[in-house]
Design a protein around this motif. Structure first.
Motif, PDB file in Angstrom:
ATOM      1  N   TYR A 140       8.956 -17.035  -7.051  1.00  0.00           N
ATOM      2  CA  TYR A 140       8.641 -16.110  -5.961  1.00  0.00           C
ATOM      3  C   TYR A 140       7.158 -15.800  -5.970  1.00  0.00           C
ATOM      4  O   TYR A 140       6.503 -15.782  -4.921  1.00  0.00           O
ATOM      5  CB  TYR A 140       9.471 -14.830  -6.115  1.00  0.00           C
ATOM      6  CG  TYR A 140       9.336 -13.856  -4.965  1.00  0.00           C
ATOM      7  CD1 TYR A 140       9.100 -14.309  -3.671  1.00  0.00           C
ATOM      8  CD2 TYR A 140       9.460 -12.493  -5.168  1.00  0.00           C
ATOM      9  CE1 TYR A 140       8.983 -13.421  -2.618  1.00  0.00           C
ATOM     10  CE2 TYR A 140       9.347 -11.598  -4.120  1.00  0.00           C
ATOM     11  CZ  TYR A 140       9.101 -12.063  -2.845  1.00  0.00           C
ATOM     12  OH  TYR A 140       8.984 -11.187  -1.807  1.00  0.00           O
ATOM     13  N   GLN A 154       9.612 -19.556   5.752  1.00  0.00           N
ATOM     14  CA  GLN A 154      10.602 -18.518   5.537  1.00  0.00           C
ATOM     15  C   GLN A 154      10.672 -18.227   4.042  1.00  0.00           C
ATOM     16  O   GLN A 154      11.014 -19.106   3.251  1.00  0.00           O
ATOM     17  CB  GLN A 154      11.974 -18.952   6.035  1.00  0.00           C
ATOM     18  CG  GLN A 154      13.002 -17.845   5.894  1.00  0.00           C
ATOM     19  CD  GLN A 154      14.375 -18.272   6.355  1.00  0.00           C
ATOM     20  OE1 GLN A 154      14.764 -19.417   6.205  1.00  0.00           O
ATOM     21  NE2 GLN A 154      15.125 -17.342   6.920  1.00  0.00           N
ATOM     22  N   PHE A 155      10.336 -17.004   3.661  1.00  0.00           N
ATOM     23  CA  PHE A 155      10.325 -16.660   2.243  1.00  0.00           C
ATOM     24  C   PHE A 155      11.748 -16.580   1.704  1.00  0.00           C
ATOM     25  O   PHE A 155      12.652 -16.085   2.374  1.00  0.00           O
ATOM     26  CB  PHE A 155       9.579 -15.344   2.033  1.00  0.00           C
ATOM     27  CG  PHE A 155       8.093 -15.515   2.067  1.00  0.00           C
ATOM     28  CD1 PHE A 155       7.396 -15.781   0.897  1.00  0.00           C
ATOM     29  CD2 PHE A 155       7.411 -15.452   3.262  1.00  0.00           C
ATOM     30  CE1 PHE A 155       6.025 -15.963   0.926  1.00  0.00           C
ATOM     31  CE2 PHE A 155       6.038 -15.629   3.298  1.00  0.00           C
ATOM     32  CZ  PHE A 155       5.335 -15.888   2.131  1.00  0.00           C
ATOM     33  N   THR A 156      11.924 -17.100   0.482  1.00  0.00           N
ATOM     34  CA  THR A 156      13.271 -17.185  -0.074  1.00  0.00           C
ATOM     35  C   THR A 156      13.434 -16.333  -1.326  1.00  0.00           C
ATOM     36  O   THR A 156      14.512 -16.308  -1.906  1.00  0.00           O
ATOM     37  CB  THR A 156      13.601 -18.635  -0.450  1.00  0.00           C
ATOM     38  OG1 THR A 156      12.640 -19.058  -1.426  1.00  0.00           O
ATOM     39  CG2 THR A 156      13.537 -19.548   0.738  1.00  0.00           C
ATOM     40  N   SER A 243      21.132 -21.866   1.464  1.00  0.00           N
ATOM     41  CA  SER A 243      21.086 -22.056   2.913  1.00  0.00           C
ATOM     42  C   SER A 243      20.855 -23.538   3.164  1.00  0.00           C
ATOM     43  O   SER A 243      20.179 -24.194   2.377  1.00  0.00           O
ATOM     44  CB  SER A 243      19.951 -21.257   3.530  1.00  0.00           C
ATOM     45  OG  SER A 243      20.240 -19.895   3.477  1.00  0.00           O
ATOM     46  N   SER A 252      15.004 -22.892   0.708  1.00  0.00           N
ATOM     47  CA  SER A 252      16.320 -22.599   0.174  1.00  0.00           C
ATOM     48  C   SER A 252      17.243 -23.759   0.568  1.00  0.00           C
ATOM     49  O   SER A 252      17.263 -24.157   1.723  1.00  0.00           O
ATOM     50  CB  SER A 252      16.795 -21.286   0.783  1.00  0.00           C
ATOM     51  OG  SER A 252      18.167 -21.151   0.629  1.00  0.00           O
TER      52      SER A 252
ATOM     53  N   LYS B 172       8.801 -11.171  10.168  1.00  0.00           N
ATOM     54  CA  LYS B 172       8.732 -11.888   8.899  1.00  0.00           C
ATOM     55  C   LYS B 172       8.089 -11.072   7.787  1.00  0.00           C
ATOM     56  O   LYS B 172       8.072 -11.490   6.639  1.00  0.00           O
ATOM     57  CB  LYS B 172       7.945 -13.184   9.080  1.00  0.00           C
ATOM     58  CG  LYS B 172       8.722 -14.237   9.865  1.00  0.00           C
ATOM     59  CD  LYS B 172       7.862 -15.475  10.048  1.00  0.00           C
ATOM     60  CE  LYS B 172       8.571 -16.528  10.862  1.00  0.00           C
ATOM     61  NZ  LYS B 172       9.749 -17.085  10.175  1.00  0.00           N
ATOM     62  N   THR B 182       4.722  -7.196   2.495  1.00  0.00           N
ATOM     63  CA  THR B 182       5.642  -8.010   1.702  1.00  0.00           C
ATOM     64  C   THR B 182       6.468  -8.840   2.679  1.00  0.00           C
ATOM     65  O   THR B 182       6.913  -8.310   3.692  1.00  0.00           O
ATOM     66  CB  THR B 182       6.617  -7.108   0.910  1.00  0.00           C
ATOM     67  OG1 THR B 182       5.890  -6.020   0.369  1.00  0.00           O
ATOM     68  CG2 THR B 182       7.316  -7.867  -0.187  1.00  0.00           C
ATOM     69  N   PRO B 183       6.651 -10.121   2.381  1.00  0.00           N
ATOM     70  CA  PRO B 183       7.496 -10.907   3.286  1.00  0.00           C
ATOM     71  C   PRO B 183       8.945 -10.424   3.264  1.00  0.00           C
ATOM     72  O   PRO B 183       9.425  -9.941   2.239  1.00  0.00           O
ATOM     73  CB  PRO B 183       7.384 -12.329   2.741  1.00  0.00           C
ATOM     74  CG  PRO B 183       6.862 -12.195   1.369  1.00  0.00           C
ATOM     75  CD  PRO B 183       6.073 -10.929   1.302  1.00  0.00           C
ATOM     76  N   VAL B 184       9.615 -10.568   4.397  1.00  0.00           N
ATOM     77  CA  VAL B 184      11.029 -10.201   4.473  1.00  0.00           C
ATOM     78  C   VAL B 184      11.860 -11.371   3.959  1.00  0.00           C
ATOM     79  O   VAL B 184      11.669 -12.511   4.390  1.00  0.00           O
ATOM     80  CB  VAL B 184      11.447  -9.891   5.925  1.00  0.00           C
ATOM     81  CG1 VAL B 184      12.932  -9.560   5.980  1.00  0.00           C
ATOM     82  CG2 VAL B 184      10.627  -8.752   6.481  1.00  0.00           C
ATOM     83  N   ILE B 185      12.753 -11.111   3.037  1.00  0.00           N
ATOM     84  CA  ILE B 185      13.650 -12.159   2.559  1.00  0.00           C
ATOM     85  C   ILE B 185      15.052 -11.829   3.043  1.00  0.00           C
ATOM     86  O   ILE B 185      15.679 -10.868   2.592  1.00  0.00           O
ATOM     87  CB  ILE B 185      13.586 -12.277   1.038  1.00  0.00           C
ATOM     88  CG1 ILE B 185      12.195 -12.769   0.671  1.00  0.00           C
ATOM     89  CG2 ILE B 185      14.631 -13.239   0.523  1.00  0.00           C
ATOM     90  CD1 ILE B 185      11.797 -12.418  -0.705  1.00  0.00           C
ATOM     91  N   VAL B 186      15.514 -12.634   3.987  1.00  0.00           N
ATOM     92  CA  VAL B 186      16.763 -12.343   4.685  1.00  0.00           C
ATOM     93  C   VAL B 186      17.937 -12.915   3.901  1.00  0.00           C
ATOM     94  O   VAL B 186      18.059 -14.129   3.750  1.00  0.00           O
ATOM     95  CB  VAL B 186      16.739 -12.941   6.101  1.00  0.00           C
ATOM     96  CG1 VAL B 186      18.006 -12.580   6.835  1.00  0.00           C
ATOM     97  CG2 VAL B 186      15.528 -12.453   6.863  1.00  0.00           C
ATOM     98  N   ALA B 212      17.599 -16.782   4.577  1.00  0.00           N
ATOM     99  CA  ALA B 212      16.847 -17.454   3.519  1.00  0.00           C
ATOM    100  C   ALA B 212      17.757 -17.710   2.331  1.00  0.00           C
ATOM    101  O   ALA B 212      17.543 -18.644   1.567  1.00  0.00           O
ATOM    102  CB  ALA B 212      15.667 -16.607   3.089  1.00  0.00           C
ATOM    103  N   THR B 228      14.787  -8.535  -5.949  1.00  0.00           N
ATOM    104  CA  THR B 228      13.763  -9.260  -5.208  1.00  0.00           C
ATOM    105  C   THR B 228      12.985  -8.327  -4.291  1.00  0.00           C
ATOM    106  O   THR B 228      13.564  -7.791  -3.343  1.00  0.00           O
ATOM    107  CB  THR B 228      14.411 -10.375  -4.360  1.00  0.00           C
ATOM    108  OG1 THR B 228      15.344 -11.078  -5.164  1.00  0.00           O
ATOM    109  CG2 THR B 228      13.358 -11.329  -3.830  1.00  0.00           C
ATOM    110  N   PRO B 229      11.687  -8.135  -4.518  1.00  0.00           N
ATOM    111  CA  PRO B 229      10.896  -7.299  -3.632  1.00  0.00           C
ATOM    112  C   PRO B 229      10.892  -7.872  -2.209  1.00  0.00           C
ATOM    113  O   PRO B 229      10.650  -9.066  -2.020  1.00  0.00           O
ATOM    114  CB  PRO B 229       9.491  -7.361  -4.230  1.00  0.00           C
ATOM    115  CG  PRO B 229       9.683  -7.808  -5.629  1.00  0.00           C
ATOM    116  CD  PRO B 229      10.910  -8.656  -5.644  1.00  0.00           C
ATOM    117  N   GLY B 230      11.176  -7.046  -1.240  1.00  0.00           N
ATOM    118  CA  GLY B 230      11.148  -7.495   0.149  1.00  0.00           C
ATOM    119  C   GLY B 230      12.473  -8.015   0.658  1.00  0.00           C
ATOM    120  O   GLY B 230      12.576  -8.395   1.817  1.00  0.00           O
TER     121      GLY B 230
END
Lengths: 304, 310
Positions: A140, A154-156, A243, A252, B172, B182-186, B212, B228-230
């Motif tokens: 991360y 897209q952040f995972t 995903s 992901s 995002k 901080t990025p959003v982690i869905v 994600a 997990t932050p975010g």
């Protein structure tokens, strides 16, 4: 007395033979029934949806109003993930095996070998947990640094292909090390002596003479490593994010194995049948690997 | 449920078989005792069940001869709840045959309106035109979903539109919502999960979510969000604990009371619709509703993670 004894012996012999035969057929029966079961339960969805759409479709949306069952990304993930794990795991494993067989003095080897054996005995779910707590946070941080200014990424949260590859690479180490060490040790000492007598150094001898002589055994180690990596589910389902995406390092991703595991719980109808079809695809993959393994081993036995 | 318990029995039988095999190979005659005792105990429990069943039958036959069938049709989301109800109802009234088809809320209400089913299961409120056909909305439980973020997140409230934007991938970064950079982690659940189905249905984002992470259990979602932050994730309301922050939505906190009052929008009623009021139904259906609204029925609702209405 004598005759009775002989008779008794014959009975024992025959009984033993029967038991051995039954045991042998038990394995055959298991393989046959599993194969049959996979084909029977895997084909209905393949026929219903169409093999082309399944194997070459990129959208996996099994519960949509118009369901899509494309597993191309899933297959590609299994292939790339396994390939990358092999690329990392095999060099490390092979050099460890060389170290153990050729270089290490007895005391050091006595420390390293139990560690490797222990590594083989650790359950895969433990690898997964370690992956969550150690690998994912590190990934991360790397992700945050690399994609700081990216608009599209897209952040995972670190659950990505690389994490899974890292865990897989460690998991295949014991297999690769043990089998290639055996292969290296099996190289006749005459080859070493001859190489050294011609003036080659120790390292030259290892890389130019010993490893080429052990190559069929090493190939077997690699193929077994591939088998272990492609069939693993538990460890990577925890770290890969699950995903369905194209297998890029920081995406992901979902593997063939984790695709089955993650949706088995609540799936119904065609969706559930599809999971069996994925199982069939995985089964075919592993069968192909086994065939390759057998070919290599046969070549090793007859060639050289 | 019936199928599941059958499977469970098969596993048990297999286990007993395996134990007896192992014992037989290992220690000869002495080793067979665990297997036989296991068999005995399973027989005993079977006998107990029979006794209970016959007691139940006697009890009901004392009041009156309860037999017949109730037909339910409707929502797939209510399958778990309905099956749990049916199973325990069958223990109490073994001669009443409750059948259920899970084909969707709309189809269930239609079936009730047409008179082809006694009860229509619906995981949404009835529409006005459905009520006009004489179908009555009996809310038996409420399904509530909490949206969670990691404890360090400074955002504590989202509007419906913001939530939709996050889950469809338009937003995002938390800074767009007034949080830190901080990025959003869905994070979501796997396809087929009831929680995912409800969440997407209420927000109207079916099949449009950009996840994600698709995790396969509530516990996994909680763990991932907490660490997990975010991260943002959704879980059934009853499992939320201190490891995560449950967001308020449109200024309303996620509590069972707010959901009962109808002010927290991420919830949906579980309706067992009937044609006409419950008091106009057949005796069997009335007993069914007595059971559902009674102590045992409400207990089952909270067991499957729902908010009770009584």
């Amino acid at each position: 007395m004598l005759i009775g004894n002989r008779k008794k012996k014959a009975v024992v012999e025959r009984a033993a033979q029967t038991i051995f035969t039954v045991c042998a057929f038990f394995a055959v029966l298991a393989v046959l029934s599993i194969t049959l079961y996979m084909i029977i339960s895997g084909t209905p969805a393949a026929v219903k949806v169409g093999l082309k759409e399944i194997l070459f479709g990129t959208v996996w949306a099994p519960t949509a109003t118009e369901p899509k069952y494309g597993i191309l990304y899933v297959i590609l993930t299994s292939v790339t993930g396994t390939a990358m794990a092999i690329l990392i795991g095999v060099p490390v494993g092979l050099l460890t095996a060389v170290f153990l067989a050729e270089m290490a003095d007895k005391k050091v080897a006595a420390m390293v070998r139990p560690a490797i054996e222990l590594l083989a005995g650790i359950p895969s779910v433990v690898y997964g947990l370690l992956g969550i707590y150690l690998v994912n946070p590190l990934m991360y941080r790397l992700e945050l640094a690399l994609f700081k200014d990216s608009e599209t990424h897209q952040f995972t949260g670190g659950s990505n292909l690389l994490s899974a590859v890292f865990v897989l690479a460690i998991m295949i180490l014991p297999t690769v090390i043990n089998i290639s060490e055996t292969a290296i040790r099996a190289v006749p000492s005459g080859i070493r002596s001859a190489s050294l007598a011609l003036g080659a150094s120790h390292v030259q001898t290892v890389f130019r003479s010993v490893l080429p002589a052990a190559k069929s055994g090493i190939a077997a180690a690699i193929v077994l490593g591939v088998g272990r990596a492609i069939g693993e589910a538990m460890a990577i389902t925890l770290v890969s994010g699950s995903s369905v995406n194209a297998p890029l390092p920081f995406n992901s991703v979902r593997f063939l194995t984790t695709a089955i595991v993650s949706e088995m719980g609540y799936s119904q109808g065609t969706h559930r049948q599809m999971l069996f079809t994925i199982g069939l695809v995985l089964f075919v993959f592993i069968m192909l690997i086994n065939i390759v393994l057998n070919k290599i081993l046969k070549k090793g036995a007859s060639g050289e | 449920m019936k199928r599941k318990s059958g499977k469970g029995f098969a596993w048990m039988a297999a286990a007993v078989f395996a134990v007896s095999c192992l014992a037989g190979c290992g220690t000869g005659s002495a080793g067979s005792s665990p297997a036989s005792s296991a068999a005995q105990s399973s027989q005993a429990s079977g006998a107990q069940q029979d006794a209970q069943a016959s007691q139940g039958a006697q009890a009901s036959s004392q009041t009156e001869d309860l037999s017949g069938s109730i037909q339910m049709v409707g929502s797939t989301s209510m399958e778990k709840y309905a099956n749990a109800l049916m199973e325990s109802f069958r223990e109490k009234y073994p001669n009443v045959n409750v059948t259920a088809e899970f084909v969707g809320s709309g189809a269930g209400i239609e079936a009730v309106a047409a008179g082809s089913a006694d009860i229509g299961n619906s995981s949404r409120n009835l529409k006005d035109e459905e009520k006009e056909k004489g179908v009555v909305e009996n809310i038996v439980a409420i399904d509530g979903i909490a949206v969670c973020v990691d404890p360090a997140n400074t955002v504590t409230d989202l509007t419906r539109q913001q939530l939709i934007d996050i889950y469809t991938g338009k937003v995002k970064n938390w800074s767009e919502l007034g949080g830190s950079d901080t990025p959003v982690i869905v994070i979501g659940r796997e396809a087929g999960s009831g929680t995912r189905g409800a969440f997407e249905e209420i927000l109207g984002v079916e099949d449009g979510c950009a996840y994600a992470n698709e995790l396969d259990s509530t516990g996994a979602v909680m763990a991932k969000v907490a660490s997990t932050p975010g991260a943002i994730g959704y879980v059934s309301l009853d499992v939320v604990d201190d490891s995560v922050t449950a967001l308020s939505l449109e200024g309303v906190e996620a509590t069972a009371d707010n959901i009962k009052a109808g002010s927290y929008f991420l919830s949906r009623p579980f309706v067992m619709a009937t044609k006409g009021e419950i008091s106009e139904q057949s005796r069997l259906v009335q007993i069914w509703f007595d059971y559902v609204y009674g102590e045992e029925g409400q207990e089952i609702a909270s067991q499957v993670g729902l908010i009770t209405v009584k």
